[in-house]
Design a protein around this motif. Sequence first.
Motif, PDB file in Angstrom:
ATOM      1  N   GLY A  17      -6.321   2.857  -0.105  1.00 10.72           N
ATOM      2  CA  GLY A  17      -5.209   1.940  -0.325  1.00 10.72           C
ATOM      3  C   GLY A  17      -5.440   1.019  -1.512  1.00 10.72           C
ATOM      4  O   GLY A  17      -6.556   0.870  -2.006  1.00 10.72           O
ATOM      5  N   THR A  47       0.216   6.397   5.063  1.00  3.19           N
ATOM      6  CA  THR A  47      -0.234   5.015   4.913  1.00  3.19           C
ATOM      7  C   THR A  47       0.567   4.072   5.801  1.00  3.19           C
ATOM      8  O   THR A  47       0.004   3.243   6.526  1.00  3.19           O
ATOM      9  CB  THR A  47      -0.104   4.564   3.444  1.00  3.19           C
ATOM     10  N   ASN A  51       0.790  -1.232   0.000  1.00  2.00           N
ATOM     11  CA  ASN A  51       0.000   0.000   0.000  1.00  2.00           C
ATOM     12  C   ASN A  51       0.825   1.287   0.000  1.00  2.00           C
ATOM     13  O   ASN A  51       0.295   2.353  -0.305  1.00  2.00           O
ATOM     14  CB  ASN A  51      -0.949   0.006   1.199  1.00  2.00           C
TER      15      ASN A  51
END
Length: 292
Positions: free
Chosen positions: A99, A58, A43
């Motif tokens: 994501g 992330t 991701n």
Amino acid sequence: MKLQLALLEKAALENRLAHLLLFHGGSKVHQREVALRLAQILNCHNSTSEGPCNVCPTCRKILSGNHPEVSWLKAQKAVIGIEQVLLWQERLYLKHYEGDYKISIVEQADLLTLPAANSLLKVIEEPPERTLIILCAENAEGILPTIQSRAQLVFFPNLSEEKWVSSLGEVNDLEAAQAFRLSGKNHNLATEIVQYGVQQIKDWLEKFRTAVEERNFLKLFPLFPIDKNQALLYLQVMAVQAEEGIKNNTIRPLELLEIGKAIDVLRQQANPRLVIEVLALELFQQGGVRSD
């Protein structure tokens, strides 16, 4: 192990990773770390051959457990039941919110009930797109063969005691050493012992031994109330001590057999108090638990 993990990371970077991985052996902590790292690589938009950047929003969300595409399925009441798997399945088929990949980690997958494992199998056979399912287990043999055959198996060797202690973060070294001994050098059991409290476990087991050796049922009453996870932890430590007692010729093998039966019954959703009381009565007849 390093080579195997490097190949996994390379496959993740190149979007060639199998949709189902089965982590088995070693420490749950180590398995969890690798699962999160793969989730980051899949991701993180800044991932390189060296791995994820670890600093982007992330990566930070994944490490803190707040990323919406990374979910966990964990045992409740000593097993993972079909109700849990059905709820997990609903979430898994939701559209991606944030994501590129959904990652679902099933901890202690060897605790899946047969109906739950069969329900999980249906998802594995028709997985949602851009989804990685990671099954984590202490023993791969506890996983349904039809699930094993569809997974890429990743074996984790045991960590040394020093590496295991360092993986715990801030913890008293003496308490960690005691937990490691009580667990029979089982990393996962030792971690649970540390989390629950070494002294509390030792005190409970001492009271149980005293009640059994004196054949005094009334002395069992102060051991309750007790929930299933507590009871399972106590019984697992008791089993380790029984194994040591058999080696030292201070405990009869039948006692370990009775403890093993109690663990099996408890995992089948039996009442923890009833399981402990029945075990005590069986040991009354055999002459008690003698260990240490």
